[in-house]
Design a protein around this motif. Structure first.
Motif, PDB file in Angstrom:
ATOM      1  N   ASP A  13      48.855  43.901  25.836  1.00  0.00           N
ATOM      2  CA  ASP A  13      48.914  42.684  26.890  1.00  0.00           C
ATOM      3  C   ASP A  13      48.902  43.417  28.833  1.00  0.00           C
ATOM      4  N   VAL A  14      48.774  42.248  28.412  1.00  0.00           N
ATOM      5  CA  VAL A  14      48.440  42.760  30.614  1.00  0.00           C
ATOM      6  C   VAL A  14      49.318  42.247  31.339  1.00  0.00           C
ATOM      7  N   ASN A  15      50.202  42.944  31.440  1.00  0.00           N
ATOM      8  CA  ASN A  15      51.268  43.074  32.561  1.00  0.00           C
ATOM      9  C   ASN A  15      51.373  42.528  34.189  1.00  0.00           C
ATOM     10  N   GLU A  16      49.989  41.458  34.492  1.00  0.00           N
ATOM     11  CA  GLU A  16      49.559  42.133  35.674  1.00  0.00           C
ATOM     12  C   GLU A  16      49.178  40.528  36.142  1.00  0.00           C
ATOM     13  N   GLU A  17      49.043  40.242  37.496  1.00  0.00           N
ATOM     14  CA  GLU A  17      48.102  38.769  37.793  1.00  0.00           C
ATOM     15  C   GLU A  17      46.093  38.472  38.041  1.00  0.00           C
ATOM     16  N   TYR A  18      45.775  39.982  37.593  1.00  0.00           N
ATOM     17  CA  TYR A  18      44.966  39.667  37.637  1.00  0.00           C
ATOM     18  C   TYR A  18      43.919  41.170  37.420  1.00  0.00           C
ATOM     19  N   VAL A  19      42.802  41.285  36.489  1.00  0.00           N
ATOM     20  CA  VAL A  19      42.314  42.773  35.724  1.00  0.00           C
ATOM     21  C   VAL A  19      41.253  42.864  36.686  1.00  0.00           C
ATOM     22  N   PHE A  20      40.814  44.198  37.253  1.00  0.00           N
ATOM     23  CA  PHE A  20      39.506  44.243  37.557  1.00  0.00           C
ATOM     24  C   PHE A  20      39.014  44.654  36.934  1.00  0.00           C
ATOM     25  N   PHE A  21      36.895  44.281  36.980  1.00  0.00           N
ATOM     26  CA  PHE A  21      36.582  45.227  35.447  1.00  0.00           C
ATOM     27  C   PHE A  21      34.990  45.789  37.351  1.00  0.00           C
ATOM     28  N   GLN A  22      34.966  46.912  36.822  1.00  0.00           N
ATOM     29  CA  GLN A  22      34.406  47.222  38.318  1.00  0.00           C
ATOM     30  C   GLN A  22      32.899  48.169  37.303  1.00  0.00           C
ATOM     31  N   VAL A  23      31.727  47.747  37.339  1.00  0.00           N
ATOM     32  CA  VAL A  23      30.507  48.486  36.721  1.00  0.00           C
ATOM     33  C   VAL A  23      29.534  48.729  37.829  1.00  0.00           C
ATOM     34  N   VAL A  24      29.515  50.263  38.001  1.00  0.00           N
ATOM     35  CA  VAL A  24      28.049  50.664  39.271  1.00  0.00           C
ATOM     36  C   VAL A  24      26.616  51.207  37.872  1.00  0.00           C
ATOM     37  N   ALA A  25      25.870  50.510  38.784  1.00  0.00           N
ATOM     38  CA  ALA A  25      24.346  50.979  37.868  1.00  0.00           C
ATOM     39  C   ALA A  25      23.525  51.451  38.859  1.00  0.00           C
ATOM     40  N   ALA A  26      22.976  52.751  37.944  1.00  0.00           N
ATOM     41  CA  ALA A  26      22.756  53.364  38.769  1.00  0.00           C
ATOM     42  C   ALA A  26      20.732  53.694  38.623  1.00  0.00           C
ATOM     43  N   TRP A  27      20.076  53.711  39.853  1.00  0.00           N
ATOM     44  CA  TRP A  27      18.879  54.343  39.486  1.00  0.00           C
ATOM     45  C   TRP A  27      17.392  54.714  40.321  1.00  0.00           C
ATOM     46  N   SER A  28      16.665  55.389  40.061  1.00  0.00           N
ATOM     47  CA  SER A  28      15.605  55.410  41.069  1.00  0.00           C
ATOM     48  C   SER A  28      14.959  54.700  41.538  1.00  0.00           C
ATOM     49  N   GLY A  29      14.827  54.670  42.550  1.00  0.00           N
ATOM     50  CA  GLY A  29      13.657  53.590  43.263  1.00  0.00           C
ATOM     51  C   GLY A  29      12.123  54.529  43.487  1.00  0.00           C
ATOM     52  N   ARG A  30      11.531  53.359  43.535  1.00  0.00           N
ATOM     53  CA  ARG A  30      10.206  53.736  43.249  1.00  0.00           C
ATOM     54  C   ARG A  30       9.746  55.415  44.318  1.00  0.00           C
ATOM     55  N   VAL A  38      27.579  48.600  43.125  1.00  0.00           N
ATOM     56  CA  VAL A  38      28.644  48.822  42.124  1.00  0.00           C
ATOM     57  C   VAL A  38      29.052  46.932  42.866  1.00  0.00           C
ATOM     58  N   SER A  39      29.514  46.841  41.861  1.00  0.00           N
ATOM     59  CA  SER A  39      29.863  45.458  41.399  1.00  0.00           C
ATOM     60  C   SER A  39      31.384  45.847  41.059  1.00  0.00           C
ATOM     61  N   THR A  40      32.062  45.016  41.186  1.00  0.00           N
ATOM     62  CA  THR A  40      33.688  44.316  41.421  1.00  0.00           C
ATOM     63  C   THR A  40      33.964  43.095  40.831  1.00  0.00           C
ATOM     64  N   ALA A  41      35.206  43.103  40.179  1.00  0.00           N
ATOM     65  CA  ALA A  41      35.160  40.952  39.548  1.00  0.00           C
ATOM     66  C   ALA A  41      36.881  41.673  39.280  1.00  0.00           C
ATOM     67  N   ARG A  42      37.458  40.406  39.738  1.00  0.00           N
ATOM     68  CA  ARG A  42      38.904  40.069  40.038  1.00  0.00           C
ATOM     69  C   ARG A  42      39.286  38.979  38.710  1.00  0.00           C
TER      70      ARG A  42
END
Length: 106
Positions: A13-30, A38-42
């Motif tokens: 069970d989640v006993n909070e009003e919100y949960v947060f998801f965070q994803v980090v994408a890493a890559w090499s440029g040309r 970094v993308s975060t969703a509440r």
């Protein structure tokens, strides 16, 4: 364009009003430089089943279940097991939420 899917399993069970998801994408440029995004969703948490079901996109759920099945099959899981897992998930969804969902076929 590329799309990525992340599947989460709720283990309690989640006993909070919100949960947060965070994803980090890493890559090499040309030019070899390191790029991080970094993308975060509440996401609001609810105990209201109707509110939960209204927020679900059935097409996305179907696509994610299909992608998960393909991922498992490609990783060597026997096809019979993959099929049984998908059927069990669908059966669970239908028995748990079936009386609260109105289905429209396209």
């Amino acid at each position: 364009r590329h799309g990525y899917s992340v599947l989460y399993d709720l283990e309690g069970d989640v006993n909070e009003e919100y949960v947060f998801f965070q994803v980090v994408a890493a890559w090499s440029g040309r030019g070899g430089e390191r790029i991080l995004r970094v993308s975060t969703a509440r996401v609001a948490v609810t105990a209201n089943t109707a509110a939960l079901l209204q927020s679900v996109d059935a097409d996305v759920v179907a696509a994610l279940l299909g992608k998960e099945a393909v991922m498992r099959a490609r990783s060597g899981e026997p096809l019979a097991d993959v099929r049984a897992r998908v059927e069990a998930r669908l059966r669970n969804i239908a028995t748990t939420w079936g009386d609260q969902v109105q289905v429209t076929l396209h």
